[in-house]
Structures are given as structure tokens and as C-alpha cells.
Enzyme design. Structure first.
Site, short mmCIF file in Angstrom:
data_model
loop_
_atom_site.label_atom_id
_atom_site.label_comp_id
_atom_site.label_asym_id
_atom_site.label_seq_id
_atom_site.Cartn_x
_atom_site.Cartn_y
_atom_site.Cartn_z
N CYS A 257 -11.72 4.08 15.71
CA CYS A 257 -10.82 5.15 16.13
C CYS A 257 -10.32 4.88 17.54
O CYS A 257 -11.00 4.28 18.35
CB CYS A 257 -11.55 6.49 16.15
SG CYS A 257 -12.22 6.92 14.57
N LYS B 266 -20.35 1.09 11.60
CA LYS B 266 -19.38 0.35 10.79
C LYS B 266 -18.43 -0.41 11.69
O LYS B 266 -17.69 0.18 12.48
CB LYS B 266 -18.61 1.33 9.92
CG LYS B 266 -17.64 0.67 8.95
CD LYS B 266 -17.16 1.68 7.93
CE LYS B 266 -16.15 1.07 6.98
NZ LYS B 266 -15.68 2.09 6.02
N GLY C 26 -15.61 -4.76 1.59
CA GLY C 26 -14.32 -5.42 1.70
C GLY C 26 -13.89 -6.11 0.43
O GLY C 26 -14.36 -7.19 0.11
C1 LIG Z 1 -7.32 5.19 1.88
C2 LIG Z 1 -8.47 4.72 2.70
C3 LIG Z 1 -9.12 5.59 3.58
C4 LIG Z 1 -10.19 5.16 4.37
N1 LIG Z 1 -10.84 6.04 5.22
C5 LIG Z 1 -11.92 5.62 5.94
C6 LIG Z 1 -12.65 6.52 6.78
O1 LIG Z 1 -12.35 7.70 6.87
N2 LIG Z 1 -13.70 6.02 7.51
C7 LIG Z 1 -14.07 4.71 7.43
O2 LIG Z 1 -15.02 4.31 8.08
N3 LIG Z 1 -13.42 3.84 6.62
C8 LIG Z 1 -12.35 4.26 5.88
N4 LIG Z 1 -11.69 3.37 5.05
C9 LIG Z 1 -12.15 1.97 4.98
C10 LIG Z 1 -13.03 1.72 3.76
O3 LIG Z 1 -14.18 2.51 3.79
C11 LIG Z 1 -13.41 0.24 3.65
O4 LIG Z 1 -14.13 -0.12 4.82
C12 LIG Z 1 -12.20 -0.66 3.53
O5 LIG Z 1 -11.24 -0.08 2.70
C13 LIG Z 1 -12.55 -2.06 3.00
O6 LIG Z 1 -13.12 -2.00 1.72
P1 LIG Z 1 -12.27 -2.20 0.35
O7 LIG Z 1 -11.50 -3.47 0.49
O8 LIG Z 1 -13.30 -2.23 -0.73
O9 LIG Z 1 -11.37 -1.02 0.25
C14 LIG Z 1 -10.62 3.82 4.26
C15 LIG Z 1 -9.98 2.95 3.37
C16 LIG Z 1 -8.92 3.37 2.58
C17 LIG Z 1 -8.26 2.41 1.65
#
Ligand SMILES: Cc1cc2nc3c(=O)[nH]c(=O)nc-3n(C[C@H](O)[C@H](O)[C@H](O)COP(=O)(O)O)c2cc1C
Ligand SMILES: Cc1cc2nc3c(=O)[nH]c(=O)nc-3n(C[C@H](O)[C@H](O)[C@H](O)COP(=O)(O)OP(=O)(O)OC[C@H]3O[C@@H](n4cnc5c(N)ncnc54)[C@H](O)[C@@H]3O)c2cc1C
Ligand SMILES: Cc1cc2nc3c(=O)[nH]c(=O)nc-3n(C[C@H](O)[C@H](O)[C@H](O)COP(=O)(O)OP(=O)(O)OC[C@H]3O[C@@H](n4cnc5c(N)ncnc54)[C@H](O)[C@@H]3O)c2cc1C
Ligand SMILES: Cc1cc2nc3c(=O)[nH]c(=O)nc-3n(C[C@H](O)[C@H](O)[C@H](O)COP(=O)(O)O)c2cc1C
Ligand code: FES
Ligand code: FES
Lengths: 307, 270, 307, 270
Positions: C130, C165, C243
Site C-alpha cells: 500500500c 505478504k 502467483g
Molecule cells: C482482484 C484482485 C484483488 C486483490 N486484492 C488483494 C488484497 O486486498 N490484498 C492483498 O494482499 N492481495 C490482493 N490481491 C493479490 C492476490 O492476493 C495475489 O497475491 C495475486 O493476485 C497473485 O496471485 P494469483 O496470480 O494467483 O492471482 C488481489 C488480486 C486480485 C486479482
């Protein structure tokens, strides 16, 4: 008539579409399949002072919409290039840009020096994504001081247009851009490949003998676009956009955000004609949109200033 | 060496054995230029997934009809998609690529073909070439697979006076054991060949090269490595020269399988 | 019987497959489609002290095998979550992990404090991607000092298991990992999304109102794997891999290199059943390979030591 | 509200107008649960490209046959691939999703349906519902497209006593001009409706809302935004509340089109 010519500081190109280092060999390998004289420029495989064997195989692995490579620094060496490859390439009337690399600042400087004496080269592109053997293998391009040293050492040895190619694997690529501009680069190209790895759950081994490699191809385009944006909006020198470009639309995206030229990499492997198709595609796009000069399109992104 | 990048029409795409398919493709220019042992890069579809072209050996080369074929094993995403292609559709082909098999030296009488699994593919075209050039060669095929259901029909070889020796890992067809076992066994029973051609998985090739060295037999092996470009550009397909020479002390030096190979000579200076 | 239970320091999970923050709402949205009590854990959408509206739309754009989002920090606020969402979720007998965020160190600390008083939460996950409003919007997670401050502030306020994270958008994620371990995190999760952008060559505008966003999905898997490797090989605390995970094979790749659990993100959108299918897939993989305990597979990558 | 994630069989997939296709899908459970104005998320294929599901409105809902249909316009990668799907194949569907149209308030006599382009899709099911519930409603359809060739057959509306007013941007069919022009013109010539339903591109919806506000007419608009999950989870599909209220001074507040919509009421508290 539509103008596609672009001027990147000291480097004038017939059009903004080049082919990227390591994906077009020493320039002639694809010449039976396409008219390479139509290209905006050819960036040849990275050259070091002496020939190098590169990393042990396996060296490549496909990922979802991407390719990881760990070729290492395999190349024929700068001398062999100048003697055997360059003369044939120069007959083709296309800008030749030589990508250079080294494991020490001195090696970079020396390669730059040797190439400056060769006739007909349009520019040098410094690949700073190499490990510095003297400082424990840290990558030149991830440390501002080392990047400065490499670029200024090469700068001292050449009056050729100097392109510095940045790695995306840094927190702040804009800062790296500033540093290499200070060190004397005329142009910046970005991005090189993104650090990546792949493993095999059945053999329980890495899929690359080198364990790590660099990710390229369509998968990285959105990342490359952001990095190029950061560079374009931090420094004033011309920028060459690279990363996942496979179509004229992709190419135009980089130009739209302010890159003044682009390089096509991995897409050459899939369709050797990609770069020529991109040139045609850009031309007809401009025609359809009544734009008579690519320079009027470059950097014309509109931001919602209300925000 | 001309290379063509074309969209060619599929004439046939049908299953030949368990997980093994054959695709016939119409392209007079490629067919005319191709040589047994050379390969092609096939674009599975005009999209970004799968990203890379897939390499396949020419299996048959019919110049008069302008049709060549590949024999392919279904192993992953790309080859699975290939089984869905229909006759009449077109497919992107980049070919012919690499160095193919060359003729055995003058005076050669007995030739062995060693095929491991889908390594049988290029031997159809090779046998035709060998027979065309010298009908008197005594040719034997050693062909092994994991199981009987994965063996393709060998009548073409039999009809061409080529003795066929089958083996399977599980003993369901032919001799029980690996192809290299089957070759060893033959060595002890019959006269050794003057020349061999081998195509199959890398561990098999490794053993074959050792066997050839031990017995002083010259020959050629067709290698498989991962490829991105197929045209000598990416340096991704490299194999260590030591693989062929067996000399572990020599300096590391890589050869591009797509350019210096895929066929490499054994028992000569590389 | 195959054991899937994993122990991440103070956090015990019935199996290593969780769903990632922001991709599973507040936990119950998908409960009509799958039995959420089978999950290793649910990480809920990032919560801030007060409700936040998030960024203006458009907020998402699809890329080649990826998704860029710029949702911003939209959420119902920590209070609403505790009062309205948490009680229903706790009935489902699944570990609930709360992702927390803030624009100041104090906000993080406060949110952590409030959640520590709530019953039934299994762990907190600090999202340090953030912008820090007090220091000009620089992302907490890209600056070691700021990351340290956030994590130690939350640490002081909670005895809950603490996950931090990490963002991949740094030169050296291993160094960031060290810093947050020093600051007191029990566990590290990685990666958050990769900085990216997309533009429309026809409208000549960014495709996201916020211009930039974070890339997720299959495209980033090889990048995530490398980053997780770097973390696993730098610090001793347990690591959660995230990821581009869309299949049990993907999940096993992260476990193979040493992650002790994983989170499924974007794949939930495409197939809400992904995480359950991954659990089944892991179980049958272990069965096929005669491995009776997932912990025997975790970290079992073999490296060619001859090199 | 139940939601189903199924693999359903395609019953028909055929072209209806230029770039406009209809796909009929068999799924009794979804058909039974679906409501006009609701939508589904279709998985174009079981691969990672294209990555996301595509949202489509229910166009017809035939509970007795267990078949619903979508009417779709070919605009990009996903919809282009959809045209290649064949009857008999199966397709992944996640549905029914979102809030659909609701009935007009008691006492409503005249209803207008405003359809821009592919916005015609949900009105087939809506008309059927309206007619079923109250056969005495006087319903008119205003339907516009870029050009005549992109208009789908409207006999269904005519046969159901619904007056059809066509318009095209290029004047090749019906009135020359935008649908909002056509509505304005109608306003000056005939009695205003008591209620309206509108579906079409966002700029059109914007004008329609303004028109409704000016004339004090209540109604419902069905919105389109980019969607990742369709289930209220990703917060990607948000639209500002101001879009509906027109009140620029109110605090920013977003609504999820997939959850609070896609159908939103105009002229009431949202
Ligand atoms: C629509 C969306 C909203 C997300 N909101 C958050 C969040 O509020 N907090 C956070 O730590 N990560 C957030 N992420 C990140 C995911 O938790 C994850 O770390 C990231 O998408 C990578 O994983 P993936 O490739 O499996 O999606 C968000 C991801 C997406 C796609
Ligand atoms: C010169 C040459 C000739 C070949 N001839 C034949 C043939 O005649 N018949 C046949 O069935 N196969 C042949 N192969 C192997 C064939 O290319 C692979 O089986 C095929 O690419 C697998 O693709 P996939 O998408 O199904 O598998 P995936 O596992 O999904 O492929 C993933 C990646 O690995 C590569 N790959 C996987 N296996 C191999 C392999 N064994 N060799 C090289 N790359 C591989 C693919 O090209 C792709 O980049 C040949 C390979 C080479 C190098
Ligand atoms: C609730 C809802 C109902 C819809 N109903 C219909 C319908 O009945 N018939 C119909 O033809 N279309 C409908 N659409 C629009 C339809 O979803 C898009 O045209 C379609 O997703 C385009 O996919 P593509 O792959 O062909 O286009 P691409 O341009 O390749 O798509 C790229 C991305 O943009 C998204 N996208 C593109 N256009 C739109 C759009 N207008 N709205 C939302 N997302 C978009 C896609 O989902 C995808 O993620 C509806 C959209 C929504 C949100
Ligand atoms: C096989 C391969 C070899 C490469 N070799 C070099 C090199 O020698 N020097 C260099 O600067 N970049 C090298 N690159 C990086 C590319 O020039 C390019 O920056 C990168 O691949 C991203 O572009 P792309 O996504 O279009 O491929 C190589 C890339 C690949 C795939
Ligand atoms: S495959 Fe690219 S060099 Fe051989
Ligand atoms: S599409 Fe995900 S919240 Fe609406």
C-alpha cells in the site's frame, strides 16, 4: 506517403521496428525468410571480448505465454563477429546495432572500443544484465553504481550512439535510467527479461540446468509497458520499448506511451515474419487513422487529468 | 538450403497406435526440399498458447505427390491439440530444417536402424532413401517401445526387405527389455553392422553411442532437445559436444541440435 | 491415509491450499459452489480501519494469460467485517486469515489491534503493497525501513500468527524478507501482484482509470516461483507461495521449492472450484508417488550439485 | 439464490445477423433458476487463453425444454472462438448471476424497451415475462444498430403485440440516427411511457437516464462493465452510484454490476 522514420538522438532509423538481441542471431539467419533490409534495425546477439560457450543445457523452457531462457553469454566473440559476420550483414543496408556484454567493467570498455573501430555499425547497445565477476556475481544492472561505471567506461571509448538496455528486475527502473543517462547513454532500451524459474514436479529438478533464467514473450508485455512508462517519464533521452511484442497493436502500445522505437524478441521464433508484419500493420493503422507521421502518434497517450 | 514458412493443408490426421498419430501435409515446395532426418517446426495454432512451434521429423517424403508426413506421439498440450486438427484445415510449417541423415560410407553392407519409441518416425523416409540409393544393403530394424500397443505397424519395413526386431519394456510384444538390450543380444548372435542410424530418447542414444564406440561401429544419431526457433538463432537447443565424443576432459563446447544436427555422426570427427 | 496437514510456525493448517486475499471476497461468496470447510484457509479481502471506496473504474483488464487489477483498497472496513462477516464465516470451521492494510503505520497497527480482540481469527496477513500517504505515496513494501516499521508496529499489537505478504516489485526480495523477519513476522507470503499497465491504441487512453495496476494469473507464475525461491533460500521462517497457481501441478511446484503452503488467487475467478481440485490433485499425486505425507515432498527439489 | 457451475451441452450455435450469433444451451437447472436480465459467465475454452470467463445476458429462457440461449456479438478473441463451437460440444457455464429485471409497478400501462445493438439480447426473455404477467401492457420496442445488417429479426416482438421502432446510425433501415434520437422523436409524437427498460452501450445508457430524469419516467437499465468473477468477489466490475443518480456532489460510492446489478432502477432509491 506516411513517414515512419524516427530519430533517437544521434540515431536515425528508417522505421521504429527493430529485432531484439539474442532473438535474431547475428542478423542473417532469417534472411532467407524475410527481407531484412526493411527492418528499422537489427540488434545482434550480445558479444563479449572472447567467445563464450554459455550455460549448460537445458537452456529454455516454455511457460504459459512465455519463454524462460538461460542461454548465458554464449557468443562467437567480438573479433569473429567483425571478421566473419559483420561484412555480410553490412551488405544488406539495414542499421546494425551491436549488443555488448562483459563480466568486468574493463571487458565492456574493451568490447566497446573494438567495435568503435569497426566500420558500419550504427550503435552499441550495452546489456547490463550480466553478473559482475569481480563483485561476487551481482548483476551490473541492478546496482546503480556498477551500472554507472559500465556505461561511463563504454562512453569514454566510443563516439557511436550508445543505447543502454535496462533490466526490469529492480525496484525503481526510473532511478536506474537517470543513472545511465548521467553516465552518458544517448538512448535507453527496456526491458530485458524478467527473472524466473521453472521446476518439474516429477523429476523434482529445475527445468533449466542453470536453475534460473529470464522470462520473455507475451506474458511480460504488461510489465514491460509499465517499466517503459517509468523510464519515459523520468528521463529525457529517447527510449526503445521491448517486451512481449508480437503484433503491430503491441508495438503501437509502446509507441503510444512514448517509446520512440521498439524491438521484437521472442515473437521472431514463432513467426520470423513478425517484425515485417508489424511495420506493415503500423503503416495501415496510421493510414486508417489519417496520421501521416508516426512521430505524431508517439507519446500521444491521453491521461484523464480530471483525476 | 532454402527454408519455407508456409500455411499448408492437412491431408490426413489419424491415429496409428496408442497415443501415436500421423499427419499428412501437402506442400510441394517443402516436400521437394526435405531430406530424411531433417525436421520441421509446426505452429500448433495461430495463437499465443502454446507459444512455441513444435519440432517434428519428416517421417515420409513423397515428392511426386508433394506430400510429407509426420508421425507424432501425444505427450503434452501441443500434441494433444494436434489430434484435434482436421483434414482440410491448414497448419503453419517452417521447414525443412537442420542436417538430415547422410548415406552410409561406400562399401557398407549391413545397416542397423535403432528406433526407440517415436524414434521410428524418420526411418520410413530413411529406409526409402537407402533402398533407392543401394538396393543391396542388408538392413535390420530394432524397434522398441514401452508396450506393444505403442508400436506402429512395421509392414513397410518388412515389405522393403528390412528385418524387423521388436522389443517392449513390458514384454507384451517381441523381446522383453530395452532396445539397447535387444541390440546387445543381437551382437552376440549375428554379425555386427557396418553402420547404424539411431533415433530415440536421449538416455538410449547415450547407450547406443557407448555401444558403437565399444564395437568400433560408425553411424548417425538423431537427437531431440527443446527448441525455440529451430533456425540456429536462439541457442536454446544446444548439446555438449562431449555427449558424442565421450571425452570428459575436453573443453566445453556446444552444438546447436537444430543447425549442426539433429543428426550427428558417431565415430568421425564432428 | 495421506497427511496433508502443514505447520507454519505458530499456524497449523489442515492442508496447504488457501485462497488469496481479494480473490475470495469475505469468504462466503463462493460457498454455494464449493465446500469451503475443505480449504486449508481463507484469506479475506484486505481490510482497513474505515471502509474505503477504492479506485474509479475501469479497474480490471485482461492480458495474455493474465489479469491487471487496480481495485485500490476498496473494503467494508474492519468493524463491519467483524460484526457482519466474521460470525457467519466462523461457522464454517475453516482457518480464517485476515489481510490488513493501511496508508500509515498507525493505521496498520490499529487494524491489527482491533482484529486481535476478535475471536476466531487464525492469523493476520499484512499487505505491505500500500502507498504510505505520509511519505509521498511510496509503497511500504518497496522500502526496507517502512516495511520494518509496519510489521513491527503490528507485531507489538498482536499475538496472532503474523504473515507478511511481500511485493515482487523490488530488486532484492530476499533482503525484504530478512527485514520483515527481524521485525517479527512469523511467516512470509509471496507474491503480491506485479506492477503493470495496459493502453488502448484506438482511444489512446490507459485501459485502467488508475493507469497502473497489478498483474496476476498464469503469466506471472515463473516470476513468482523465482521470488519465492529467493525468500525460501534467504530466511528460515515458513513461506506461503502465491502467483498464477491454477492447477495442482502449479501448487506442487511451489511446495517442491520449499513453500510450506500456497494460495490460489485469480484462478478462483475462472473456476471457483480450483482450490478444492488442487487439494484432490495433490492427494492423488502423493498417492501415485507413494508419499504418505506432504511434508516429505515440501522442499525436496534436487539440485545438480556437480555444477 | 442458487448458482450453478456446470458443463452444459450446446444445442445450437448459429449466425443471426452480421457478427451476431445465437447459442442455445441445455441446462435444466440453470434454465429453471434464471430470470430475465440476469447473466451467465461462459468459459470459452478449458485453457488459460482467453483467461477470463465472458459475461452474457440470458436472451431466452425456456423452462419446459430446459434450454436457454444467449445472443452474442463477435467483438474480440473470446466471441470469435465462440463462433467455432459446435452443437453437441459442451461449454462451461456459471449462472444465473446478478439481479435481473423486475416487473413494472402496479398500474403501469405503457412500457418502452430501448435496445442499442446487442442490447436487444435480454428483451426476448423480458417480453415473454411481461406478457405472461400482464397481457394488457402496451409495449413498444425501440431498437437501433449501426447498420441494417446488424439488426436481428424482430418478428418475435411483432408477434407478441409489441410495436417495433427500428433505427440505424447509417439510415440503412428504419429511422436514420441514434436510438436516443428515435426515442426523443417518439416522445414528441406520442404519449410517454409509464416505465422503461434499457439495454445497450454505456454512452446510450447515460443519455437514456438523463432522458428519464427529465421526463420523470421510472425504469431499469442493464449495464455492462468488465468482469472477472461475476460473483461479487473481485470488485472489478464497479460502477459509480453517481452514474445513476446524476448527483455529482455525493460521496463516491461504487456498486458491483455483477451483484447489485446488472439491472439498476432509475428514478427510485438505489
Ligand atoms: C482482484 C484482485 C484483488 C486483490 N486484492 C488483494 C488484497 O486486498 N490484498 C492483498 O494482499 N492481495 C490482493 N490481491 C493479490 C492476490 O492476493 C495475489 O497475491 C495475486 O493476485 C497473485 O496471485 P494469483 O496470480 O494467483 O492471482 C488481489 C488480486 C486480485 C486479482
Ligand atoms: C529435431 C526433433 C525432432 C522431433 N521429431 C519428433 C517426431 O517425429 N515425433 C514426435 O512425436 N516427436 C518428435 N520430437 C519431440 C516433439 O517435438 C515433442 O514431443 C513435442 O514438442 C511435445 O510437445 P507438447 O506440446 O505435446 O508437449 P509439452 O510437454 O506440452 O511441451 C512443452 C515444451 O517442451 C517441448 N518438448 C517437449 N518434449 C520435447 C522433446 N522430446 N523434444 C523437444 N522438445 C520437447 C515442446 O516443444 C514445448 O516447448 C522431436 C523433437 C526434436 C527436437
Ligand atoms: C452483464 C453483462 C451482460 C452482457 N451480455 C451480453 C450479451 O447478451 N451479448 C453480447 O454480445 N455481449 C454481452 N456482454 C458483453 C460481452 O461480455 C463482451 O462483448 C465479451 O465479453 C467480449 O469478449 P471478447 O473476448 O470477444 O472481446 P475482447 O475484447 O477480446 O475481450 C477482452 C476482455 O474485455 C471484456 N469485454 C470486452 N467487451 C466487453 C463489454 N462490452 N462488457 C464487458 N466486458 C467486456 C471481456 O470479457 C474480456 O475480459 C455483456 C456484458 C456484461 C457485463
Ligand atoms: C533466447 C534469448 C536470448 C537473448 N539474448 C540476449 C542478449 O544476448 N543480450 C540482450 O541484451 N538481451 C537478450 N535477450 C533479451 C531480449 O533481447 C529481449 O530483451 C527480451 O527477450 C524481451 O523481449 P521479448 O519479450 O520480445 O522477447 C535474449 C532473449 C531471449 C529469449
Ligand atoms: S532451436 Fe534455436 S538455436 Fe536451435
Ligand atoms: S465481476 Fe467480480 S465483483 Fe463483479
Amino acid at each position: 506517403m506516411i513517414n515512419l522514420e524516427v530519430t533517437l538522438g544521434p540515431l536515425k532509423l528508417p522505421n521504429p521496428v527493430m529485432v531484439a538481441s539474442g532473438t535474431f542471431g547475428y542478423g542473417l539467419e532469417y534472411s532467407s525468410l524475410l527481407d531484412i533490409s526493411k527492418l528499422g534495425g537489427i540488434v545482434v546477439k550480445g558479444l563479449s571480448l572472447k567467445p563464450r560457450p554459455g550455460n549448460p543445457p537445458p537452456r529454455i523452457v516454455e511457460t504459459c505465454a512465455g519463454l524462460i531462457n538461460s542461454i548465458g553469454l554464449e557468443n562467437v566473440g567480438v573479433e569473429d563477429f567483425i571478421n566473419k559476420k559483420l561484412p555480410l550483414l553490412l551488405k544488406r543496408d539495414v542499421p546494425v546495432i551491436v549488443n555488448i556484454l562483459g563480466n568486468t567493467v574493463e571487458e565492456y570498455a574493451e568490447v566497446g572500443n573494438i567495435l568503435s573501430d569497426a566500420e558500419g555499425i550504427s550503435a552499441l547497445e550495452i546489456n547490463i544484465s550480466c553478473p559482475n565477476v569481480k563483485s561476487g556475481g551481482i548483476i551490473f544492472g541492478t546496482d546503480p553504481k556498477q551500472a554507472y561505471n559500465v556505461v561511463s567506461a563504454v562512453r569514454k571509448n566510443t563516439s557511436l550512439p550508445l543505447i543502454t538496455k535496462l533490466t526490469p528486475n529492480v525496484t525503481d527502473i526510473g532511478m536506474m535510467a537517470k543513472v545511465v543517462v548521467e553516465a552518458g547513454t544517448d538512448i535507453i532500451s527496456a526491458i530485458n527479461t524478467v527473472s524466473a524459474m521453472a521446476v518439474d514436479i516429477n523429476t523434482r529438478k529445475p527445468k533449466l540446468a542453470n536453475v534460473f533464467g529470464g522470462l520473455s514473450g507475451p506474458a511480460i508485455k504488461p510489465i514491460a509497458l509499465k517499466k517503459v512508462w517509468d523510464v519515459v517519464n523520468t528521463v529525457d533521452v529517447p527510449v526503445i520499448g521491448i517486451g512481449g511484442i508480437s503484433s503491430y497493436e503491441d508495438a503501437l502500445e509502446f509507441l503510444l506511451i512514448g517509446a520512440q522505437a521498439i524491438q521484437v524478441g521472442t515473437a521472431n521464433f514463432i513467426n520470423p515474419g513478425t517484425s515485417i508484419e508489424i511495420i506493415e500493420g503500423i503503416r495501415s493503422f496510421l493510414e486508417r487513422n489519417n496520421i501521416d507521421d508516426i512521430n505524431k502518434f508517439i507519446g500521444s497517450l491521453e491521461l484523464d487529468t480530471a483525476k | 538450403m532454402p527454408v519455407f514458412q508456409v500455411k499448408a493443408i492437412i491431408i490426413e490426421n489419424s491415429q496409428m497406435a496408442r497415443d501415436i498419430w500421423r499427419m499428412k501435409i501437402y506442400s510441394p515446395e517443402i516436400t521437394k526440399a526435405a531430406y530424411p532426418g531433417q525436421f520441421l517446426m509446426l505452429r500448433v495454432r495461430d495463437e499465443l498458447l502454446p507459444l512455441l512451434r513444435r519440432p517434428f521429423s519428416f517421417s515420409t517424403i513423397n515428392v511426386s505427390e508433394g506430400i510429407f508426413s509426420i508421425l507424432y506421439k501425444v505427450v503434452g498440450h501441443g500434441t494433444r491439440l494436434m489430434t484435434k486438427m482436421l483434414a482440410g484445415e491448414s497448419v503453419g510449417v517452417l521447414a525443412p530444417l537442420g542436417r538430415g541423415f547422410s548415406k552410409p560410407p561406400d562399401g557398407t553392407k549391413r545397416v542397423w536402424l535403432l528406433a526407440g519409441g517415436i524414434g521410428i518416425a524418420p526411418f520410413f523416409a530413411l529406409l526409402e532413401m537407402l533402398k533407392r540409393d543401394s538396393s543391396k544393403l542388408e538392413i535390420s530394424l530394432f524397434y522398441g517401445a514401452a508396450t506393444g500397443e505403442e508400436l506402429v505397424d512395421c509392414r513397410f519395413f518388412e515389405n522393403n526387405n528390412c528385418k524387423v526386431n521388436l522389443c517392449t519394456d513390458d514384454g507384451t510384444c517381441g523381446l522383453h527389455g530395452l532396445i539397447t538390450d535387444s541390440v546387445e543380444r543381437a551382437c552376440s548372435l549375428t554379425i555386427l553392422p557396418d553402420f547404424f542410424y539411431s533415433c530415440g530418447p536421449t538416455p538410449m542414444q547415450s547407450k547406443v553411442i557407448e555401444w558403437a564406440k565399444c564395437n568400433g561401429i560408425r553411424g548417425q544419431v538423431s537427437m531431440e532437445t527443446y527448441m525455440a526457433c529451430g533456425m540456429g538463432v536462439c541457442l536454446g537447443c544446444s548439446i555438449s559436444k562431449k555427449f558424442f565424443t565421450g571425452n570428459k576432459n575436453e573443453e566445453t563446447n556446444y552444438l546447436r541440435v537444430c543447425r549442426e544436427g539433429p543428426v550427428f555422426s558417431i565415430g568421425e570427427e564432428n
